[in-house]
Write a protein that holds these residues in place. Structure first.
Motif, short mmCIF file in Angstrom:
data_model
loop_
_atom_site.label_atom_id
_atom_site.label_comp_id
_atom_site.label_asym_id
_atom_site.label_seq_id
_atom_site.Cartn_x
_atom_site.Cartn_y
_atom_site.Cartn_z
N ALA A 70 -124.00 -79.49 67.23
CA ALA A 70 -124.45 -78.41 66.35
C ALA A 70 -124.60 -78.87 64.91
CB ALA A 70 -123.48 -77.25 66.42
N LYS A 71 -124.23 -80.09 64.62
CA LYS A 71 -124.22 -80.63 63.25
C LYS A 71 -123.46 -79.67 62.34
CE LYS A 71 -128.40 -83.47 63.35
NZ LYS A 71 -129.00 -83.09 64.65
N HIS A 72 -122.24 -79.38 62.74
CA HIS A 72 -121.43 -78.39 62.06
C HIS A 72 -119.99 -78.86 61.98
CE1 HIS A 72 -120.05 -74.34 60.89
NE2 HIS A 72 -119.03 -74.57 61.70
N LEU A 73 -119.38 -78.65 60.82
CA LEU A 73 -117.95 -78.89 60.73
C LEU A 73 -117.29 -77.74 59.99
CD1 LEU A 73 -116.99 -81.58 58.11
CD2 LEU A 73 -119.35 -81.02 58.48
N SER A 74 -116.00 -77.61 60.25
CA SER A 74 -115.26 -76.53 59.62
C SER A 74 -113.89 -77.02 59.20
CB SER A 74 -115.15 -75.32 60.54
OG SER A 74 -114.47 -75.66 61.73
N LEU A 75 -113.37 -76.40 58.18
CA LEU A 75 -112.01 -76.68 57.69
C LEU A 75 -111.18 -75.42 57.89
CD1 LEU A 75 -109.97 -78.45 56.07
CD2 LEU A 75 -110.86 -77.33 54.00
N HIS A 76 -110.06 -75.58 58.60
CA HIS A 76 -109.15 -74.47 58.82
C HIS A 76 -107.89 -74.70 58.00
CE1 HIS A 76 -110.94 -73.01 62.88
NE2 HIS A 76 -111.87 -73.56 62.13
N ILE A 77 -107.46 -73.68 57.30
CA ILE A 77 -106.23 -73.76 56.53
C ILE A 77 -105.30 -72.65 57.06
CG2 ILE A 77 -105.18 -73.73 54.24
CD1 ILE A 77 -107.98 -74.22 53.06
N VAL A 78 -104.16 -73.09 57.62
CA VAL A 78 -103.21 -72.13 58.20
C VAL A 78 -101.78 -72.57 57.90
CG1 VAL A 78 -102.39 -71.04 60.32
CG2 VAL A 78 -104.80 -71.64 60.10
N PRO A 79 -100.93 -71.71 57.34
CA PRO A 79 -101.29 -70.43 56.73
C PRO A 79 -101.84 -70.65 55.32
CG PRO A 79 -98.94 -70.82 56.50
CD PRO A 79 -99.48 -71.99 57.26
N SER A 80 -102.71 -69.78 54.89
CA SER A 80 -103.28 -69.90 53.55
C SER A 80 -102.24 -69.51 52.51
CB SER A 80 -104.51 -68.99 53.41
OG SER A 80 -105.49 -69.33 54.37
N GLN A 81 -102.27 -70.23 51.37
CA GLN A 81 -101.33 -69.97 50.28
C GLN A 81 -102.12 -69.75 48.99
OE1 GLN A 81 -98.88 -73.49 50.20
NE2 GLN A 81 -97.87 -73.01 52.16
N PRO A 82 -101.57 -69.00 48.05
CA PRO A 82 -102.30 -68.76 46.79
C PRO A 82 -102.72 -70.05 46.08
CG PRO A 82 -100.48 -67.23 46.97
CD PRO A 82 -100.34 -68.19 48.13
N GLY A 83 -101.91 -71.10 46.19
CA GLY A 83 -102.25 -72.38 45.58
C GLY A 83 -103.44 -73.06 46.21
N ASP A 84 -103.89 -72.54 47.34
CA ASP A 84 -105.09 -73.10 47.98
C ASP A 84 -106.36 -72.58 47.31
OD1 ASP A 84 -103.59 -72.69 51.26
OD2 ASP A 84 -103.52 -74.42 49.91
N SER A 85 -106.25 -71.61 46.45
CA SER A 85 -107.42 -71.04 45.77
C SER A 85 -108.08 -72.13 44.93
CB SER A 85 -107.01 -69.86 44.89
OG SER A 85 -106.47 -68.81 45.65
N ALA A 86 -109.33 -72.42 45.26
CA ALA A 86 -110.07 -73.51 44.62
C ALA A 86 -111.49 -73.50 45.18
CB ALA A 86 -109.41 -74.86 44.90
N VAL A 87 -112.31 -74.42 44.69
CA VAL A 87 -113.63 -74.63 45.30
C VAL A 87 -113.52 -75.79 46.27
CG1 VAL A 87 -116.06 -75.21 44.90
CG2 VAL A 87 -114.83 -73.74 43.28
N TYR A 88 -114.01 -75.60 47.48
CA TYR A 88 -113.95 -76.63 48.51
C TYR A 88 -115.34 -77.18 48.76
CZ TYR A 88 -109.17 -75.31 49.39
OH TYR A 88 -107.82 -75.07 49.24
N PHE A 89 -115.45 -78.50 48.68
CA PHE A 89 -116.72 -79.18 48.92
C PHE A 89 -116.65 -79.96 50.22
CE2 PHE A 89 -119.09 -78.41 45.10
CZ PHE A 89 -118.15 -78.26 44.11
N CYS A 90 -117.66 -79.80 51.01
CA CYS A 90 -117.87 -80.62 52.19
C CYS A 90 -118.75 -81.80 51.77
CB CYS A 90 -118.58 -79.75 53.23
SG CYS A 90 -119.17 -80.60 54.67
N ALA A 91 -118.47 -82.98 52.30
CA ALA A 91 -119.27 -84.15 51.97
C ALA A 91 -119.45 -85.01 53.22
CB ALA A 91 -118.62 -84.97 50.86
N ALA A 92 -120.52 -85.78 53.23
CA ALA A 92 -120.81 -86.65 54.37
C ALA A 92 -121.30 -87.98 53.87
CB ALA A 92 -121.85 -85.99 55.28
N SER A 93 -121.07 -89.00 54.67
CA SER A 93 -121.52 -90.33 54.27
C SER A 93 -121.98 -91.12 55.50
CB SER A 93 -120.42 -91.10 53.56
OG SER A 93 -119.40 -91.47 54.47
N ILE A 94 -122.70 -92.20 55.18
CA ILE A 94 -123.11 -93.14 56.21
C ILE A 94 -122.43 -94.46 55.87
CG2 ILE A 94 -125.05 -94.32 57.30
CD1 ILE A 94 -126.83 -92.02 56.25
N GLY A 95 -121.57 -94.94 56.75
CA GLY A 95 -120.98 -96.26 56.57
C GLY A 95 -120.03 -96.41 55.40
N GLY A 96 -119.43 -95.34 54.91
CA GLY A 96 -118.46 -95.49 53.84
C GLY A 96 -118.72 -94.57 52.68
#
Lengths: 112, 114
Positions: A70-96
């Motif tokens: 599906a060319k899809h990834l997900s990040l699960h955070i359990v349990p969520s904490q107030p300190g997790d509040s932030a901007v989350y970036f997904c990134a991909a690379s080829i060979g490093g």
């Protein structure tokens, strides 16, 4: 041409619940995927990664799932904490890490 | 220092002026990267150094942008004849080697061209 997409600009979750952040990509040559977390006025901080030969990687409260068909990834955070509040970036690379392709980010707010 | 250090943290310059942005990577890291993050976007790759040489500069938007790393440690990103569209946060990152996928980022330099 955005090769890595995060279609949800924001997400709010109650403390203690699960946060699920999603990411889609278009380039089938990507072989490594990473999640970065960013607080205001700071640079992105590496959180967790996954190789394309795996479909799951877990590190404490953080788990990344990869669905190559599906060319899809997900990040699960359990349990969520107030300190997790932030901007989350997904990134991909080829060979490093020499050329990371980033998504536009998802702002997570964990409500106490 | 323990992390990637970037100076200045903020830079305001007039259109047409020349600016230099500095990056001090983590000691011992051979790979160094420059990214640019515009408002509401994710970081975009500019250039990557392995040691002293630019191994990939395909992300530099035009010939007004240039970067050097003469001794394989500190790097300077140079922008000539700045334009308002150059306004962004310029991020530097380093990693132990090019095949190490965990790149450590600095806090960035916020460049504003007025």
């Amino acid at each position: 041409d955005q090769q890595v997409k995060q279609n949800s600009p924001s997400l709010s979750v109650q403390e203690g619940r699960i946060s699920i952040l999603n990411c889609d990509y278009t380039n089938s040559m990507f072989d490594y995927f990473l999640w970065y977390k960013k607080y205001p006025a700071e640079g992105p901080t590496f959180l967790i990664s996954i190789s394309s030969i795996k479909d799951k990687n877990e590190d404490g409260r953080f788990t990344v799932f990869l669905n190559k068909s599906a060319k899809h990834l997900s990040l699960h955070i359990v349990p969520s904490q107030p300190g997790d509040s932030a901007v989350y970036f997904c990134a991909a690379s080829i060979g490093g890490a020499n050329n990371l392709f980033f998504g536009t980010g998802t702002r997570l707010t964990v409500i106490p | 220092g323990a992390g990637v250090s970037q100076t200045p943290s903020n830079k305001v310059t007039e259109k047409g002026k020349y600016v230099e942005l500095r990056c001090d990577p983590i000691s011992g890291h051979t790979a160094l990267y420059w990214y640019r993050q515009s408002l509401g976007q994710g970081p975009e790759f500019l250039i990557y150094f392995q040691g002293t040489g630019a191994a990939d500069d395909s992300g530099l938007p035009n010939d007004r942008f240039f970067a050097v790393r003469p001794e394989g440690s500190v790097s300077t990103l140079k922008i000539q004849r700045t334009e308002r569209g150059d306004s962004a946060v310029y991020l530097c990152a380093s990693s132990l080697n090019p095949t190490n996928t965990e790149a450590f980022f600095g806090q960035g330099t916020r460049l504003t061209v007025v």
